[in-house]
Design an enzyme around this catalytic site. Structure first.
Site, PDB file in Angstrom:
ATOM      1  N   ARG A   1      48.137  40.109  42.323  1.00  0.00           N
ATOM      2  CA  ARG A   1      49.225  41.058  42.044  1.00  0.00           C
ATOM      3  C   ARG A   1      50.009  41.387  43.314  1.00  0.00           C
ATOM      4  O   ARG A   1      51.179  41.753  43.233  1.00  0.00           O
ATOM      5  CB  ARG A   1      48.657  42.316  41.362  1.00  0.00           C
ATOM      6  CG  ARG A   1      47.737  43.141  42.200  1.00  0.00           C
ATOM      7  CD  ARG A   1      46.853  44.052  41.355  1.00  0.00           C
ATOM      8  NE  ARG A   1      45.773  43.307  40.692  1.00  0.00           N
ATOM      9  CZ  ARG A   1      44.874  43.845  39.872  1.00  0.00           C
ATOM     10  NH1 ARG A   1      44.937  45.133  39.584  1.00  0.00           N
ATOM     11  NH2 ARG A   1      43.933  43.111  39.325  1.00  0.00           N
TER      12      ARG A   1
ATOM     13  N   LYS B   1      33.815  37.282  46.850  1.00  0.00           N
ATOM     14  CA  LYS B   1      33.235  36.988  45.540  1.00  0.00           C
ATOM     15  C   LYS B   1      31.798  36.514  45.706  1.00  0.00           C
ATOM     16  O   LYS B   1      31.447  35.976  46.748  1.00  0.00           O
ATOM     17  CB  LYS B   1      34.042  35.865  44.864  1.00  0.00           C
ATOM     18  CG  LYS B   1      35.407  36.278  44.350  1.00  0.00           C
ATOM     19  CD  LYS B   1      36.109  35.082  43.711  1.00  0.00           C
ATOM     20  CE  LYS B   1      37.500  35.454  43.231  1.00  0.00           C
ATOM     21  NZ  LYS B   1      37.517  36.448  42.140  1.00  0.00           N
TER      22      LYS B   1
HETATM   23  N1  BES Z   1      41.724  34.900  40.626  1.00  0.00           N
HETATM   24  C1  BES Z   1      41.008  36.039  40.186  1.00  0.00           C
HETATM   25  C2  BES Z   1      40.930  36.142  38.666  1.00  0.00           C
HETATM   26  C3  BES Z   1      40.166  35.079  37.944  1.00  0.00           C
HETATM   27  C4  BES Z   1      38.852  35.284  37.589  1.00  0.00           C
HETATM   28  C5  BES Z   1      40.775  33.913  37.551  1.00  0.00           C
HETATM   29  C6  BES Z   1      38.157  34.321  36.891  1.00  0.00           C
HETATM   30  C7  BES Z   1      40.083  32.948  36.852  1.00  0.00           C
HETATM   31  C8  BES Z   1      38.781  33.159  36.511  1.00  0.00           C
HETATM   32  C9  BES Z   1      41.676  37.310  40.690  1.00  0.00           C
HETATM   33  O1  BES Z   1      42.297  37.195  41.928  1.00  0.00           O
HETATM   34  C10 BES Z   1      40.623  38.354  40.860  1.00  0.00           C
HETATM   35  O2  BES Z   1      39.743  38.135  41.646  1.00  0.00           O
HETATM   36  N2  BES Z   1      40.731  39.441  40.107  1.00  0.00           N
HETATM   37  C11 BES Z   1      39.799  40.498  40.161  1.00  0.00           C
HETATM   38  C12 BES Z   1      40.546  41.801  40.215  1.00  0.00           C
HETATM   39  C13 BES Z   1      39.685  43.015  40.459  1.00  0.00           C
HETATM   40  C14 BES Z   1      39.108  42.961  41.836  1.00  0.00           C
HETATM   41  C15 BES Z   1      40.511  44.255  40.241  1.00  0.00           C
HETATM   42  C16 BES Z   1      38.937  40.439  38.917  1.00  0.00           C
HETATM   43  O3  BES Z   1      39.472  40.178  37.841  1.00  0.00           O
HETATM   44  O4  BES Z   1      37.738  40.588  39.033  1.00  0.00           O
HETATM   45 MN    MN Z   2      40.960  37.519  43.530  1.00  0.00          MN
END
Ligand code: BES
Ligand code: MN
Ligand code: ZN
Length: 487
Positions: free
Chosen positions: A344, A270
């Site tokens: 997931r 990230k």
């Molecule tokens: N934990 C994150 C989602 C999240 C984002 C929670 C902001 C709380 C606040 C999750 O694991 C994630 O990173 N999801 C990605 C998925 C994508 C790579 C398909 C996302 O939503 O960007």
């Molecule tokens: Mn994630």
């Protein structure tokens, strides 16, 4: 904070550090509780109302130093507007927060309202507003003490209502503590330790913690693929609540939580801005964990199993690479196209375990699953997906009762092409930006439910608000267990 129902007495005679009075949108100082306090305070309340200084707007708080014939040290008038349960809860939050600021230890609330649901919402809100997270502040004066008790005087609450509000608000506070605790202290092992602590408090609650060896034996390759990048060992935390008096052959409610104690994104790392907030990626798991404690405290006559998939998602030389293919516990192969779509993967195995090994007949998962959820519904509503209309309606009713707001979202097999991979059965992140990401994440989870009636709640926007854990989901879980116990 202990919430108690007390017999009616004149408002002016109530002893407390702060006497809280919910005020409707057009306050009337000549009747009821306000009139009593007004008489004891030489007309000060009526003058405030006349000048428009005591507004009934939701959450508007007016603090008076009491004196005169009023026994309480402060009087706190707080607006409840035209009053549905949501406004009463919000008003309670404002009152609890103000009470904390003035260091009140004993609070009392007195009201002419006779609807127990409204006054309960206010009392729970008071406990939520009174919450602060001060564990890491070292200055002695950096903290005001929390209120130890809230006495609801002469209101419509029964002793059972008060006991329930005490248990739920304590569990919400405990879930907030878990979310707010940084990932160096709240590791998967620490989450498991908290579950064991709860199990030690209740004879009918037991816990089993599955580590790498057991997960390997179970072929939980999806969850393990997330854990392998971290030096912290993962834990599949299985909490079983089997109360005497619940039918042995009856329904088993499965509560499943995403417990990613830190989500760096893994190799698909990230951006650094705001990454510290990803300590909250176990918010769903925290809600499930603490709800199990509250359900046991209340002795709800319903078998419930809580399953929390706890792990870190870190980049390292042993981490899963984009393009790797892993095999989930149910035999489905998954191409990991983005290591940041780890939730997931964890839930794929946690859900399948809950349906098949823990023998849940109904399941709800809570997960901070997608950034797309935050974009879709913000910090107000969580998204709710459901595979079975009757069960989904029950979950929605429990959410309404608890004040954990959810909004319906779609599952449909026509979304399936989005989660298909060229090389494996499924991909964990779709190549297209067409359907909102929260929808195809839910569609993905649906492949691992073994066709048990199931709901998915994406709490990415609601588990943490303005950098602080909310405890979202705890109330929903307790209300749902009660609803199933009632048949
Ligand atoms: N934990 C994150 C989602 C999240 C984002 C929670 C902001 C709380 C606040 C999750 O694991 C994630 O990173 N999801 C990605 C998925 C994508 C790579 C398909 C996302 O939503 O960007
Ligand atoms: Mn994630
Ligand atoms: Zn995540």
């Amino acid at each position: 904070m202990k919430i108690s129902a007390k017999k009616a007495s004149a408002a002016s005679a109530i002893k407390a550090d702060v006497l809280v009075i919910p005020v409707p949108s057009t306050p009337d100082a000549s009747a009821g509780v306000l009139a009593d306090v007004d008489a004891a305070m030489d007309g000060r309340v009526a003058r405030l109302v006349e000048r428009g200084d005591a507004k009934g707007r939701v959450g508007y708080a007016t603090l008076l130093d009491a004196g005169g014939g009023v026994k309480a040290a402060h009087v706190l008038m707080v607006g409840v507007g035209d009053g549905d349960a949501g406004s009463w809860r919000e008003a309670g939050v404002a009152a609890g927060s103000r009470a904390r600021d003035v260091g009140a230890r004993v609070a009392a609330v007195v009201t002419d309202e006779d609807d127990a649901a409204l006054v309960t919402a206010f009392a729970e809100g008071f406990a939520y507003g009174n919450y602060r997270f001060g564990r890491y502040k070292t200055a002695a004066d950096a903290q005001t003490p929390a209120a130890t008790s809230l006495n609801v005087v002469g209101g419509p609450l029964s002793a059972a209502d008060a006991r329930r509000a005490t248990a739920v608000s304590a569990a919400v506070a405990a879930a907030r503590d878990l979310v707010n605790t940084p990932a160096n202290d709240l590791t998967p092992t620490a989450m498991a330790a908290r579950a064991k602590e709860l199990a030690a408090e209740h004879a009918d609650l037991s816990v089993k913690v599955l580590g790498v060896a057991e997960l390997t034996r179970l072929k939980a390759g999806a969850m393990l693929s997330v854990a392998r990048g971290s030096a912290e060992p993962p834990a599949l935390i299985v909490m079983t609540y089997a109360p005497a008096g619940a039918a042995k052959d009856g329904d088993v409610l499965g509560l499943v939580g995403k417990g990613v104690t830190f989500d760096s994104g893994g190799i698909s790392i990230k951006p650094s801005g705001g990454m510290e907030e990803m300590k909250m990626d176990m918010g769903g798991g925290a809600a499930v964990l603490e709800a199990m404690g509250a359900i046991a405290t209340l002795g709800v006559k319903q078998r419930v199993v809580g399953v929390i998939g706890a792990t870190e998602n870190m980049p390292s030389g042993t981490a899963t690479r984009p393009g790797d293919v892993v095999t989930a516990m149910n035999g489905t192969t998954i191409e990991v196209t983005n290591t940041d779509a780890e939730g997931r993967l964890v839930l794929a195995d946690a859900l399948y375990y809950t349906a098949t090994k823990a023998k849940a007949t109904h399941m709800v998962d809570f997960a901070t699953l997608t950034g797309a959820m935050v974009i879709a519904l913000g910090e107000v509503y969580a998204g709710l997906w459901g595979s079975d209309d009757a069960f989904t309606a029950r979950v929605r009713a429990a959410a309404d009762e608890a004040g954990d707001m959810v909004w319906p979202m779609p599952l449909h097999r026509l979304y399936d092409p989005l989660i298909r991979s060229k090389v494996a059965d499924l991909t964990n992140s779709a190549a297209t930006r067409m359907a909102p990401g929260a929808v195809y994440a839910a569609q993905f989870l649906g492949q691992f439910t073994d066709d048990v009636p199931w709901c998915h709640v994406d709490v990415a926007g609601t588990a943490m608000v303005k950098g602080a854990g909310t405890g979202f989901g705890v109330g929903l879980c307790v209300a749902l267990a009660e609803s199933m116990a009632d048949g």
